[in-house]
Scaffold this motif. Structure first.
Motif, mmCIF file in Angstrom:
data_model
loop_
_atom_site.group_PDB
_atom_site.id
_atom_site.type_symbol
_atom_site.label_atom_id
_atom_site.label_comp_id
_atom_site.label_asym_id
_atom_site.label_seq_id
_atom_site.Cartn_x
_atom_site.Cartn_y
_atom_site.Cartn_z
ATOM 1 N N GLU A 202 0.836 -1.186 0.000
ATOM 2 C CA GLU A 202 0.000 0.000 0.000
ATOM 3 C C GLU A 202 0.878 1.246 0.000
ATOM 4 N N VAL A 203 0.490 2.221 -0.809
ATOM 5 C CA VAL A 203 1.248 3.456 -0.968
ATOM 6 C C VAL A 203 0.376 4.620 -0.512
ATOM 7 N N PRO A 204 0.863 5.468 0.396
ATOM 8 C CA PRO A 204 0.065 6.620 0.828
ATOM 9 C C PRO A 204 -0.279 7.523 -0.352
ATOM 10 N N SER A 205 -1.535 7.933 -0.413
ATOM 11 C CA SER A 205 -1.978 8.788 -1.516
ATOM 12 C C SER A 205 -2.979 9.799 -0.988
ATOM 13 N N PHE A 206 -2.914 11.019 -1.519
ATOM 14 C CA PHE A 206 -3.862 12.057 -1.122
ATOM 15 C C PHE A 206 -4.793 12.347 -2.293
ATOM 16 N N GLU A 207 -6.089 12.227 -2.030
ATOM 17 C CA GLU A 207 -7.101 12.456 -3.054
ATOM 18 C C GLU A 207 -7.562 13.910 -3.020
ATOM 19 N N HIS A 208 -7.474 14.577 -4.169
ATOM 20 C CA HIS A 208 -7.892 15.969 -4.287
ATOM 21 C C HIS A 208 -9.316 16.043 -4.855
ATOM 22 N N PRO A 209 -10.013 17.145 -4.643
ATOM 23 C CA PRO A 209 -11.346 17.299 -5.225
ATOM 24 C C PRO A 209 -11.272 17.325 -6.747
ATOM 25 N N ARG A 210 -12.303 16.842 -7.381
ATOM 26 C CA ARG A 210 -12.401 16.916 -8.826
ATOM 27 C C ARG A 210 -12.315 18.379 -9.254
ATOM 28 N N LEU A 211 -11.565 18.659 -10.312
ATOM 29 C CA LEU A 211 -11.356 20.040 -10.734
ATOM 30 C C LEU A 211 -12.594 20.666 -11.355
ATOM 31 N N HIS A 212 -13.136 20.027 -12.392
ATOM 32 C CA HIS A 212 -14.284 20.577 -13.105
ATOM 33 C C HIS A 212 -15.280 19.464 -13.420
ATOM 34 N N GLY A 213 -16.546 19.827 -13.487
ATOM 35 C CA GLY A 213 -17.557 18.867 -13.883
ATOM 36 C C GLY A 213 -18.028 18.000 -12.725
ATOM 37 N N ALA A 214 -19.069 17.225 -12.994
ATOM 38 C CA ALA A 214 -19.650 16.349 -11.984
ATOM 39 C C ALA A 214 -19.113 14.939 -12.135
ATOM 40 N N SER A 215 -18.944 14.272 -11.019
ATOM 41 C CA SER A 215 -18.466 12.894 -11.021
ATOM 42 C C SER A 215 -19.564 11.953 -11.513
ATOM 43 N N ASN A 216 -19.151 10.878 -12.176
ATOM 44 C CA ASN A 216 -20.092 9.844 -12.609
ATOM 45 C C ASN A 216 -20.359 8.822 -11.507
#
Length: 284
Positions: A202-216
């Motif tokens: 497992e590798v530490p990862s930081f999730e950022h908010p989606r930049l533009h548009g709506a998520s599917n």
């Protein structure tokens, strides 16, 4: 003395109307990586934007719908030693790619991103998605003896040689989603990686908010698809056979296909041991 030769890298980027996000993502990818954009027949200028920013990008189109199918199509096109799965919406940080590669070079077969280990995190996940992810994560660990901290996260990397273990051929063209075509793809490959006895880091990862548009992503419908995947895959493991998946035209049973892949990865195993490992009966 000749210098050390680094592994080549293929980055798979599934897209569906991501023209506004790609300028922020593609410019940050390694210049020497193979970039494979798998487009889901976007109605904006996603492909044109990608080619303008990265003239060397390889564009292919998926043959069904859903993220899982897009990734399967991308895996089939990749030629690098290492494959990286990267979302096109800006949520995954390309600067983390070296950490995934380091984990693989240190001995892992599969490097799995996690938002829930030290130095990981998320500025995007909702409370309900976080609770659901933890519950599903705990369920999988209990059923197959894994030690995942973040089941439903799509930032992963692995050696291309292990792709056959996932049994994700493109399959037939269809307008309907098939088994593994949706957001459940991460759960499916994670569970099959465990059942194949792969070395997982497992590798530490930081999730950022989606930049533009709506998520599917739909927390409820996609959550149910993930839950179904968990029970089907774990049931197949308990029965010592692979699940009846979408590849109806294949003549070789899925367990035997994965057994062949296991044999290629672990040459010291004999045929019966490989079949048992591929079906989840052994994790030695």
């Amino acid at each position: 003395m000749r210098g050390r030769i680094s592994p080549t890298v293929s980055i798979i980027v599934p897209t569906l109307n991501e023209a506004r996000n790609l300028p922020h993502v593609l410019v940050r990818l390694p210049h020497d990586a193979e970039i494979i954009l798998v487009d889901g027949h976007s109605t904006d200028d996603t492909v044109e934007v990608a080619r303008r920013i990265r003239p060397d990008v390889i564009v292919t189109h998926q043959n069904r719908r859903g993220k899982g199918n897009a990734l399967a199509c991308g895996f089939a096109e990749a030629s690098g030693d290492i494959i990286v799965m990267l979302d096109a919406d800006g949520s995954a940080d390309p600067a983390e790619i070296p950490a995934f590669i380091n984990a693989l070079e240190a001995g892992a077969d599969f490097a799995k991103g996690s938002r829930f280990v030290k130095k990981g995190g998320s500025a995007d996940i909702t409370r309900i998605r976080q609770v659901g992810n933890h519950l599903l994560n705990h369920l999988v660990n209990m059923l197959i003896g894994s030690e995942f901290t973040d089941l439903c996260y799509g930032y992963n990397a692995f050696w291309r040689r292990i792709v056959p273990v996932f049994d994700l051929e493109r399959g037939r063209v269809s307008l309907e989603k098939q088994w593994g075509d949706g957001f459940e793809i991460e759960t499916l490959i994670n569970m099959r990686a465990v059942r194949a006895g792969l070395r997982i880091a497992e590798v530490p990862s930081f999730e950022h908010p989606r930049l533009h548009g709506a998520s599917n992503l739909n927390a409820f419908s996609d959550g149910f698809r993930v839950l179904r995947t968990i029970f089907v895959e774990s049931s197949a493991s308990n029965k010592g056979s692979a699940p009846d998946t979408r590849w109806e035209s294949e003549q070789v049973p899925p367990t035997q296909r994965r057994a062949a892949a296991v044999l290629a990865l672990h040459g010291q195993r004999n045929q019966s041991e490989a079949v048992a490992l591929a079906s989840g009966e052994s994790r030695s």
